[in-house]
Design a protein around this motif. Structure first.
Motif, mmCIF file in Angstrom:
data_model
loop_
_atom_site.group_PDB
_atom_site.id
_atom_site.type_symbol
_atom_site.label_atom_id
_atom_site.label_comp_id
_atom_site.label_asym_id
_atom_site.label_seq_id
_atom_site.Cartn_x
_atom_site.Cartn_y
_atom_site.Cartn_z
ATOM 1 N N ALA A 14 2.408 1.648 -3.409
ATOM 2 C CA ALA A 14 1.418 2.117 -4.377
ATOM 3 C C ALA A 14 1.181 3.617 -4.235
ATOM 4 C CB ALA A 14 0.118 1.348 -4.204
ATOM 5 N N CYS A 15 1.105 4.098 -3.012
ATOM 6 C CA CYS A 15 0.926 5.549 -2.786
ATOM 7 C C CYS A 15 2.115 6.332 -3.337
ATOM 8 C CB CYS A 15 0.750 5.836 -1.302
ATOM 9 S SG CYS A 15 -0.832 5.302 -0.652
ATOM 10 N N ALA A 16 3.320 5.836 -3.131
ATOM 11 C CA ALA A 16 4.514 6.518 -3.635
ATOM 12 C C ALA A 16 4.520 6.544 -5.164
ATOM 13 C CB ALA A 16 5.769 5.823 -3.106
ATOM 14 N N GLY A 69 0.812 -1.208 0.000
ATOM 15 C CA GLY A 69 0.000 0.000 0.000
ATOM 16 C C GLY A 69 0.846 1.259 0.000
ATOM 17 N N LEU A 70 1.894 1.269 0.797
ATOM 18 C CA LEU A 70 2.797 2.418 0.844
ATOM 19 C C LEU A 70 3.515 2.604 -0.483
ATOM 20 C CD1 LEU A 70 4.080 4.630 2.599
ATOM 21 C CD2 LEU A 70 5.823 2.977 3.245
ATOM 22 N N ILE A 73 1.874 6.358 -7.194
ATOM 23 C CA ILE A 73 0.805 7.241 -7.658
ATOM 24 C C ILE A 73 1.220 8.700 -7.539
ATOM 25 C CG2 ILE A 73 -1.526 8.057 -7.095
ATOM 26 C CD1 ILE A 73 -2.179 5.105 -6.390
ATOM 27 N N THR A 74 1.862 9.053 -6.443
ATOM 28 C CA THR A 74 2.330 10.430 -6.254
ATOM 29 C C THR A 74 3.389 10.795 -7.284
ATOM 30 O OG1 THR A 74 1.879 10.261 -3.889
ATOM 31 C CG2 THR A 74 3.356 12.021 -4.594
#
Length: 62
Positions: free
Chosen positions: A28-30, A25-26, A32-33
């Motif tokens: 994926a967030c990185a 999850g972390l 996407i950003t």
């Protein structure tokens, strides 16, 4: 009852799966950003190039 609770608290079978899920999850967030920031900068660059091309081409005779 007390021994059942203690055994439940000592089980660590799902801990690795939860850690991998949090890590995914972390990550994926990185991603996407980063893609969002690069995409915005890339769009601005293409718009700047397009603006220069339009101003550099002579007007067509109508």
């Amino acid at each position: 009852m007390k021994t059942t609770i203690q055994q439940f608290l000592k089980q660590e079978d799902g801990v690795a799966a939860i850690e991998y899920g949090l890590l995914a999850g972390l990550l994926a967030c990185a991603i996407i950003t980063a893609v969002g920031l690069v995409g915005t900068d890339l769009a601005a660059m293409f718009n700047a190039v397009a603006g220069r091309l339009v101003s550099a081409t002579p007007a067509a005779a109508a």
